[in-house]
Design an enzyme around this catalytic site. Structure first.
Site, mmCIF file in Angstrom:
data_model
loop_
_atom_site.group_PDB
_atom_site.id
_atom_site.type_symbol
_atom_site.label_atom_id
_atom_site.label_comp_id
_atom_site.label_asym_id
_atom_site.label_seq_id
_atom_site.Cartn_x
_atom_site.Cartn_y
_atom_site.Cartn_z
ATOM 1 N N TRP A 1 0.811 -1.209 -0.038
ATOM 2 C CA TRP A 1 -0.119 -0.137 -0.050
ATOM 3 C C TRP A 1 0.950 1.384 -0.017
ATOM 4 O O TRP A 1 0.500 2.187 -0.721
ATOM 5 C CB TRP A 1 -1.036 -0.043 0.957
ATOM 6 N N LYS B 1 -13.688 -2.025 5.459
ATOM 7 C CA LYS B 1 -13.103 -3.296 6.422
ATOM 8 C C LYS B 1 -13.703 -3.006 7.771
ATOM 9 O O LYS B 1 -14.090 -3.902 8.466
ATOM 10 C CB LYS B 1 -11.688 -2.924 6.465
ATOM 11 N N ASP C 1 -2.815 6.440 6.101
ATOM 12 C CA ASP C 1 -3.638 5.517 5.412
ATOM 13 C C ASP C 1 -4.307 4.650 6.650
ATOM 14 O O ASP C 1 -3.541 3.689 6.855
ATOM 15 C CB ASP C 1 -3.266 4.800 4.254
HETATM 16 N N1 PMP Z 1 -5.053 1.015 1.426
HETATM 17 C C1 PMP Z 1 -4.801 0.071 2.361
HETATM 18 C C2 PMP Z 1 -3.994 -0.268 3.938
HETATM 19 C C3 PMP Z 1 -5.683 -1.152 1.970
HETATM 20 O O1 PMP Z 1 -5.774 -2.059 2.739
HETATM 21 C C4 PMP Z 1 -6.484 -0.666 0.595
HETATM 22 C C5 PMP Z 1 -7.619 -1.893 0.165
HETATM 23 N N2 PMP Z 1 -7.202 -3.208 0.654
HETATM 24 C C6 PMP Z 1 -6.383 0.141 -0.301
HETATM 25 C C7 PMP Z 1 -5.467 1.317 0.670
HETATM 26 C C8 PMP Z 1 -7.116 0.615 -1.222
HETATM 27 O O2 PMP Z 1 -8.329 0.721 -1.020
HETATM 28 P P1 PMP Z 1 -9.421 0.958 -2.048
HETATM 29 O O3 PMP Z 1 -9.743 -0.341 -2.604
HETATM 30 O O4 PMP Z 1 -10.528 1.521 -0.961
HETATM 31 O O5 PMP Z 1 -9.138 1.859 -3.180
#
Ligand code: PMP
Length: 361
Positions: free
Chosen positions: A103, A197, A173
């Site tokens: 991420w 989540k 994030d």
């Molecule tokens: N950041 C983290 C820590 C994530 O776990 C995720 C999705 N698993 C995201 C960003 C991306 O999120 P989205 O699918 O809502 O764009």
């Protein structure tokens, strides 16, 4: 009564049954309006009340000060990888990045299109099984901001404390651990999180931003991409994800009714502890992550011999036993149980029993 399965999906993930039942009860006639919350105008009084409840729920649980706005946006946390630099990046002031895996790397890939960054700490050397030590990190006082991912959903690592970045705004994030422990919001300039989540369904992204930071954006930035727009219009500049916002109001209410953030902190920690203890005692499986880095949201484990066949067999038999979502992320392999806020004790009991009694065939 339909059977509820034990759901360990990483996101979209399990929602509290009480919340789903309340949404179900209100689905076709929301609070006497004669229509579903999805059919309400986003400019109507009943929807305004829902929006306000979602915001005040988050404000109360996270103790968000008045000089911060709470926004309900779309585009997922992934859009925030771009929107944060579009609004907060200042020319000639590279961002300080803390790299804890996939991420953070996705954040950096977007950041590179808009500006510069330097990695001030990275867990890459340990294959992201250990969070980097931040004690002696020299944060750049000239940085536009510092970026951290509070919980790495894929590798299953989670910060327990956040660095002091002096006057430089810390951007986090928090997609996979928001609302699972108390945080000091004043330590951050901006927090973002996809809801799917820990706080609701997919389709809505929470942004908590210190208002003065929104002034950094150029007026030439497209209107929808400016935080200012959404601050000024209280996330009602365009049609917001109304159902998702409603679900956030119900999830925050559910946390409050059960004892608030301290209840969730303890419950999630207890569940993770039980799961890690079972894995640590297993003959077949182990957790690759360092003790001080282990996430209480995403419990990652592997076969001791890295036997893919055994891991697939585990996932398949678990599914047959009513435990779903245990396959690791496609980029990391292995196994992963996501045990977010809405996870049940019964699911943890079932998984611990399953791990302890599993035998390769
Ligand atoms: N950041 C983290 C820590 C994530 O776990 C995720 C999705 N698993 C995201 C960003 C991306 O999120 P989205 O699918 O809502 O764009």
């Amino acid at each position: 009564m339909p059977t509820r399965i034990h759901n360990f999906n990483a996101g979209p993930a399990a929602l509290p049954l009480a919340v789903l039942e309340k949404a179900q009860a209100e689905l076709v006639n929301f609070r006497g309006t004669g229509m579903s919350v999805m059919e309400l105008s986003h400019r109507s009084k009943p929807f305004e009340a829902v929006r306000d409840e979602a915001e005040s729920g988050l404000r109360q649980l996270l103790n968000i000060p008045d000089d911060y706005s709470v926004l309900f946006l779309q585009g997922g946390a992934s859009l925030q990888f771009s929107m944060v630099p579009m609004n907060l990046y200042q020319m000639g002031r590279p961002v300080d990045m803390i790299n804890t895996g996939v991420w953070s790397k996705k954040t950096m890939a977007e950041l590179k299109k808009l500006g510069e960054y330097r990695v001030v700490a990275s867990g890459e050397g340990s294959n992201f099984t250990q969070l980097p030590n931040l004690t002696n990190v020299g944060f750049n006082s000239n940085a536009s901001y510092v970026h951290i991912t509070s919980n790495n959903t894929i590798y299953g690592t989670q910060w327990r404390a956040f660095p002091n970045t002096g006057g430089v705004p810390l951007v986090a994030d928090m997609s996979s651990d928001i609302l699972s422990s108390p945080i000091d919001v004043t330590q951050f300039g901006l927090i973002y999180a996809g809801a799917q989540k820990n706080i609701g369904p997919s389709g809505v992204t929470i942004v908590i931003i210190r208002n003065d930071l929104a002034d950094r954006a150029s007026d030439s930035l497209p209107t929808m991409l400016q935080y200012r727009t959404h601050i000024n219009d209280r996330s009602l500049y365009n049609t917001p994800p109304t159902f998702g916002i409603y679900m956030i109001s119900l999830v925050t209410e559910w946390i409050q009714q059960n004892g608030g953030i301290h209840w969730i902190t303890k419950a999630t920690q207890d569940r993770a502890d039980r799961l890690y203890a079972t894995i640590d005692n297993s003959d077949l499986f182990y957790c690759p992550n360092a003790l001080d880095s282990r996430s209480k949201m995403n419990v990652v484990f592997r076969s001791k011999t890295h036997d893919d066949t055994l891991e697939s067999q585990f996932v398949k038999s678990a599914e047959a036993a009513g435990l779903v979502g245990l396959k690791g992320h496609r980029s990391a392999g292995g196994l992963r149980a996501s045990v977010y806020n809405a996870q049940t004790d019964a699911a943890i009991d079932a998984l611990c029993d399953f791990i302890s009694s599993f035998k390769a065939s």
